[in-house]
Motif scaffolding. Structure first.
Motif, PDB file in Angstrom:
ATOM      1  N   GLU A   1      -3.669   5.158  -4.722  1.00 47.94           N
ATOM      2  CA  GLU A   1      -3.985   4.354  -3.546  1.00 47.94           C
ATOM      3  C   GLU A   1      -4.315   2.907  -3.896  1.00 47.94           C
ATOM      4  O   GLU A   1      -4.446   2.073  -3.007  1.00 47.94           O
ATOM      5  CB  GLU A   1      -5.166   4.980  -2.785  1.00 47.94           C
ATOM      6  N   THR A   2      -4.464   2.634  -5.180  1.00 47.75           N
ATOM      7  CA  THR A   2      -4.767   1.259  -5.592  1.00 47.75           C
ATOM      8  C   THR A   2      -3.476   0.467  -5.774  1.00 47.75           C
ATOM      9  O   THR A   2      -2.383   1.026  -5.847  1.00 47.75           O
ATOM     10  CB  THR A   2      -5.556   1.260  -6.920  1.00 47.75           C
ATOM     11  N   TYR A   3      -3.633  -0.848  -5.859  1.00 48.87           N
ATOM     12  CA  TYR A   3      -2.496  -1.762  -6.009  1.00 48.87           C
ATOM     13  C   TYR A   3      -1.775  -1.492  -7.328  1.00 48.87           C
ATOM     14  O   TYR A   3      -2.392  -1.436  -8.390  1.00 48.87           O
ATOM     15  CB  TYR A   3      -3.008  -3.206  -5.964  1.00 48.87           C
TER      16      TYR A   3
ATOM     17  N   SER B   1       0.823  -1.214   0.000  1.00 47.11           N
ATOM     18  CA  SER B   1       0.000   0.000   0.000  1.00 47.11           C
ATOM     19  C   SER B   1       0.855   1.260   0.000  1.00 47.11           C
ATOM     20  O   SER B   1       0.401   2.334  -0.385  1.00 47.11           O
ATOM     21  CB  SER B   1      -0.925   0.008   1.218  1.00 47.11           C
TER      22      SER B   1
END
Length: 481
Positions: free
Chosen positions: A363-365, A334
């Protein structure tokens, strides 16, 4: 030396997602403080880490010991914190089982390799009984490495110049590599563990087929005295660190199928400390950490010229004695963390986590910086590997289930006391006593034997005196004869 060899320390401006990777030291409350780090001068890291535990070689009276601390237990470590302390000599290397988080191997000056099972939640008291004690080396054991894809296969390198391959399913050495003429400095596996590269004090780099012990390639370079070695994944390339003929620190790139001369040699600096190389197969990034200084340089490695693309340098005034490396499953995806060191600072007794981070706001993978990576499942059993089967690592995604536990288990075999014969040689013939109890039993047996001989001697002495008296009486009284 080629022109690009001298120039590549300068930043290579090209499109790269890792160009701005930076190192971030953990806050003081997330460090480990008050750790009595060993002052042994052996050129190892004295540290091993996995997603659950941090292990550090420490000082101990009367033998060798190391600490095992649950990863989340940061802050100050109590002076009487429990230790793993079964060795009779200094511990020289420790390595976690790549497939079972609570199994760790250690090797020592006492000629033994030991396998330990750490209880859930860490140690509550000193751990003195290993689940396996492995004997076969006739001198101290300086290096151990777990096989990267086969379950329960362990390699150990001793100061007897031999590498033993242990099948822990039976608790015995099953192969011996006997091609070195001096102390082995470093061992590194290729991706599927079918080859091993070694460096040695005889200044030679070797590529060995471990199951047969056959040397496939061997090199000795006048301009580059090899010290540490690492396989560069599937690139068919090997990287070594060492020193030049002018004693400057160097790295060299080699074609694993032709070691006649390096593909390229690269001077780093004029410092004297050993250079530890760390290679990240997923990002193709190479980290160079100097022992005794606080610098960590990092590069991207390419199959095309100029091969090394300098990225950045992490600097710290605190010198590092060794560095532990967190496996990919333990990284904070993260935070876009792509690598994590655990730095041993001996003078302060501190272990500092250092995170290498790709600066991104998303904020995403981030799938592009986290490709499928070797996971916690072994690709094959010990017997399968020993019969000649090779398999690539079982890959996993860090997006899904990177905290999942492995299905692999470790079950210690029941060992019978017997000769250990490898390549027609009884390895236990010249091995010192195995355990403290065995040493005591041997001592008491010798004491009993000495006592028996003394009693026998005393009885013979009495008998001799009686005969001397009888002889004297005969001489004094010849008429009685």
């Amino acid at each position: 030396m080629k022109v690009q060899d001298k120039m590549s320390w300068r930043p290579q401006y090209r499109s790269s997602k890792f160009r701005n990777v930076y190192g971030k030291v953990a806050n003081r409350e997330h460090c480990y403080d008050g750790v009595p780090i060993t002052r042994n001068v052996h050129d190892n890291h004295f540290c091993a880490v996995n997603p659950r535990f941090l292990a550090i070689v420490t000082e101990s009276a009367g033998g060798g010991a190391f600490l095992v601390i649950p990863l989340e237990q940061t802050g100050r470590i109590e002076p009487h914190y429990p230790k793993v302390c079964g060795h009779q000599g200094n511990v020289l290397d420790i390595k976690w089982n790549p497939f079972v988080d609570n199994i760790i191997a250690s090797c020592s000056e006492d000629t033994s390799v030991r396998i330990w099972e750490i209880p859930e939640g860490g140690l509550k008291r000193n751990l003195t009984e290993a689940v396996l004690e492995l004997y076969g080396h006739s001198r101290r054991v300086g290096l151990i490495e777990w096989h990267p894809t086969a379950n329960n296969i362990l390699f150990s390198a001793g100061y007897d110049y031999k590498i033993l391959i242990w099948n822990l399913d039976i608790g015995d050495p099953v192969k011996m590599i006997d091609c070195h003429s001096d102390v082995i400095l470093c061992m590194s596996f290729n991706t599927d563990g079918s080859l091993i590269a070694t460096t040695c004090k005889d200044k030679k780099l070797r590529v060995v087929e471990p199951r047969s012990g056959r040397v496939l390639q061997e090199a000795s370079c006048k301009n580059h005295k090899v010290n540490r070695v690492v396989f560069l994944g599937d690139m068919k390339r090997i990287l070594t660190t060492g020193v030049s003929r002018w004693n400057t620190r160097q790295i060299a790139l080699w074609d694993q199928e032709d070691l006649s001369m390096p593909v390229i040699e690269e001077e780093i600096d004029g410092l004297s400390g050993l250079l530890f190389p760390f290679y990240d197969v997923d990002t193709h990034m190479l980290y160079l950490a100097g022992k005794g200084d606080g610098n960590i340089r990092y590069y991207e490695i390419s199959t095309e010229k100029p091969y090394f693309y300098y990225l950045m340098e992490f600097r710290s005034p605190a010198p590092q004695k060794g560095l532990g490396i967190m496996p990919k499953q333990g990284l904070d995806v993260s935070a876009c963390e792509v690598f994590r060191f655990y730095k041993l600072v001996t003078l302060k007794g501190v272990i500092e986590p250092i995170s290498m981070i790709v600066p991104r706001r998303a904020e995403t993978y981030q799938e592009d910086i986290y490709p499928m990576t070797p996971g916690k499942e072994p690709a094959l059993s010990a017997d399968e590997w020993l019969t000649g089967i090779n398999r690539d690592p079982v890959l996993m995604s860090l997006k899904e289930g990177y905290r999942k536990s492995s299905k692999a288990v470790f079950k210690a075999p029941v060992k019978q006391k017997r000769a250990v014969v490898v390549n027609g040689i009884d390895l236990l013939e010249n091995v010192p006593p195995r355990t403290e109890n065995e040493l005591l039993r041997m001592f008491f047996r010798q004491q009993d034997e000495i006592r028996r001989l003394k009693d026998e001697l005393a009885q013979k002495d009495i008998k001799l005196r009686q005969l001397e008296l009888e002889l004297k009486n005969l001489r004094n009284n010849p008429k009685n004869n």
